[in-house]
Scaffold this motif. Structure first.
Motif, short mmCIF file in Angstrom:
data_model
loop_
_atom_site.label_atom_id
_atom_site.label_comp_id
_atom_site.label_asym_id
_atom_site.label_seq_id
_atom_site.Cartn_x
_atom_site.Cartn_y
_atom_site.Cartn_z
N VAL A 35 27.83 69.94 46.30
CA VAL A 35 29.34 70.20 46.24
C VAL A 35 29.72 70.83 47.20
N VAL A 36 30.75 70.11 48.12
CA VAL A 36 31.17 70.74 49.20
C VAL A 36 32.84 70.35 49.46
N LEU A 37 33.58 71.41 49.43
CA LEU A 37 34.98 70.88 49.68
C LEU A 37 35.28 70.83 51.28
N CYS A 38 35.92 69.74 51.77
CA CYS A 38 36.01 69.51 53.15
C CYS A 38 37.43 69.29 53.72
N ARG A 39 37.98 69.98 54.62
CA ARG A 39 39.19 69.57 55.06
C ARG A 39 39.18 70.01 56.71
N ASN A 40 39.33 69.02 57.49
CA ASN A 40 39.10 69.03 58.99
C ASN A 40 37.93 69.78 59.62
N ASN A 41 37.01 69.18 59.05
CA ASN A 41 35.55 69.78 59.27
C ASN A 41 34.79 68.93 60.12
N GLU A 42 35.33 68.16 60.98
CA GLU A 42 34.69 67.28 61.74
C GLU A 42 33.47 67.78 62.61
N GLU A 43 33.76 68.82 63.38
CA GLU A 43 32.82 69.55 64.32
C GLU A 43 31.77 70.26 63.29
N TYR A 44 32.19 70.87 62.21
CA TYR A 44 31.02 71.41 61.33
C TYR A 44 30.04 70.44 60.72
N LEU A 45 30.59 69.16 60.47
CA LEU A 45 29.70 68.34 59.85
C LEU A 45 28.75 67.64 60.84
N LYS A 46 28.87 67.95 62.10
CA LYS A 46 28.00 67.67 62.97
C LYS A 46 26.55 68.50 62.64
N PHE A 47 26.94 69.51 62.05
CA PHE A 47 25.70 70.60 61.80
C PHE A 47 25.22 70.24 60.39
N LEU A 48 26.15 70.04 59.39
CA LEU A 48 25.87 69.81 58.02
C LEU A 48 25.35 68.63 57.58
N ILE A 49 25.74 67.35 58.02
CA ILE A 49 25.28 66.40 57.79
C ILE A 49 23.80 66.17 58.09
N PRO A 50 23.19 66.36 59.17
CA PRO A 50 21.72 66.14 59.07
C PRO A 50 20.78 67.03 58.08
N ARG A 51 21.53 68.16 57.92
CA ARG A 51 20.68 69.06 56.91
C ARG A 51 21.07 68.91 55.44
N LEU A 52 21.98 67.64 55.16
CA LEU A 52 22.14 67.16 53.80
C LEU A 52 21.37 65.97 53.49
N LYS A 53 20.67 65.37 54.50
CA LYS A 53 19.85 64.26 54.36
C LYS A 53 18.60 64.68 53.58
N MET A 54 18.64 65.16 52.53
CA MET A 54 17.49 65.71 51.75
C MET A 54 16.24 64.86 51.73
N ASN A 55 16.57 63.55 51.51
CA ASN A 55 15.26 62.75 51.41
C ASN A 55 14.33 62.84 52.54
N GLU A 56 14.88 63.39 53.64
CA GLU A 56 13.88 63.40 54.73
C GLU A 56 13.02 64.71 54.52
N ASN A 57 13.29 65.72 53.77
CA ASN A 57 12.63 66.77 53.70
C ASN A 57 11.93 66.95 52.25
N TYR A 58 12.26 66.21 51.36
CA TYR A 58 11.91 66.51 49.98
C TYR A 58 11.78 65.21 49.27
N TYR A 59 10.57 65.02 48.33
CA TYR A 59 10.68 63.72 47.75
C TYR A 59 10.50 64.00 46.27
N ASP A 60 10.66 63.07 45.60
CA ASP A 60 10.68 62.84 44.06
C ASP A 60 11.68 63.66 43.26
N VAL A 61 12.98 63.61 44.26
CA VAL A 61 14.17 64.46 43.60
C VAL A 61 15.21 63.36 43.73
N ASN A 62 16.13 63.31 42.76
CA ASN A 62 17.30 62.69 42.80
C ASN A 62 18.38 63.72 43.19
N PHE A 63 18.98 63.29 44.59
CA PHE A 63 19.92 63.95 44.84
C PHE A 63 21.45 63.42 44.99
N TYR A 64 22.36 64.17 44.43
CA TYR A 64 23.75 63.72 44.28
C TYR A 64 24.59 64.31 44.96
#
Length: 276
Positions: A19-48
């Motif tokens: 859960v993330v609250l976002c407002r005018n976070n365009e620059e920060y999302l350049k950091f966050l989005i790659p780290r939220l691609k959880m299926n690249e780092n973990y398996y057998d987990v359902n991410f929402y």
């Protein structure tokens, strides 16, 4: 970092919600989005993924829509940013966090990862938190150790003051005395500790507290589903304190769960956001 399964107290974690609250976070999302691609780092987990986007003027909505195209979750705009802007920041955040809690009621999850939108962290933060066995230790809310920091413009490293992100934390003692605006830790170089039971952060990893958030926290399913637990401002000395204080207070009032800080799971709070 190779792919891993996630274990909590010997049992595999199968369902995680972010859960993330976002407002005018365009620059920060350049950091966050790659780290939220959880299926690249973990398996057998359902991410929402649940993003609450409220009235951004930059490219935040576009970046989030693009991320959510092939992922399970919701991107929600409550549509009342003008009304919310008339309220204090803490009241706004409280209402948006409560919206997220309501939206999660129909979702299957074991734990929720609650993230602030200005927190920087390592890829292995989930492993560091779950290796502390929160279920076995009956921890309902496990917070990373968030410290105030700023980027060193000459490198990619953080310059940290070791000043705890959430200085409104209450230690578990006989009077629950607040140390606001001082933190509870001995090695802070921004302020002197004012608490008689100040903590050496090098001594232990898991610290039970009365209240904490720190910018990144695991919260278990039972707490999120409990209708008696919510976020709202608490007014002390005519000043509103962080919305999570009521959230933590209600956890203690209606459950037996502990709230704890994982002192060796460090995250960095970007102090350039102090003007919010």
């Amino acid at each position: 970092m190779g792919k891993n399964k996630i274990y909590d107290s010997g049992n595999q974690v199968k369902n995680l919600a972010f859960v993330v609250l976002c407002r005018n976070n365009e620059e920060y999302l350049k950091f966050l989005i790659p780290r939220l691609k959880m299926n690249e780092n973990y398996y057998d987990v359902n991410f929402y993924y649940l993003f609450i986007e409220n009235g951004s003027k930059d490219e935040t909505p576009h970046v989030l829509r693009e991320f959510m195209e092939d992922r399970n979750g919701l991107l929600v705009n409550p549509g009342n940013s003008t009304l919310l802007d008339k309220k204090s920041r803490i009241t706004r955040i409280s209402e948006l966090r409560n919206i997220s809690k309501s939206l999660l009621q129909e979702i299957k999850f074991d734990w929720v990862v609650l993230l602030d939108s200005d927190i920087y962290f390592d890829l292995d933060f989930l492993l560091k938190l779950f290796e502390l066995n929160p279920t076995k230790n009956y921890i309902g809310m496990l917070c990373s150790y968030g410290v105030a920091a700023k980027k060193d413009i000459t490198s990619s490293s953080w310059l940290t003051l070791n000043h705890y992100y959430d200085t409104a934390t209450f230690l578990l003692d006989e009077d629950y005395k607040s140390t606001w605006p001082h933190c509870n830790f001995l090695n802070c170089i921004e302020c002197s500790s004012q608490h008689k039971k100040a903590i050496d952060t090098n001594a232990n990893n898991l610290l039970n507290v009365y209240s904490a958030f720190g910018g990144l926290a695991l919260i278990n399913e039972a707490i999120i589903r409990n209708p008696l637990i919510s976020w709202k401002p608490i007014i002390i000395n005519e000043s509103p304190l962080n919305e999570h204080l009521n959230f933590c207070r209600s956890i203690h009032d209606v459950t037996d769960y502990k709230i704890a800080i994982a002192l060796k799971s460090k995250v960095y709070w970007d102090i350039s956001t102090l003007n919010l």
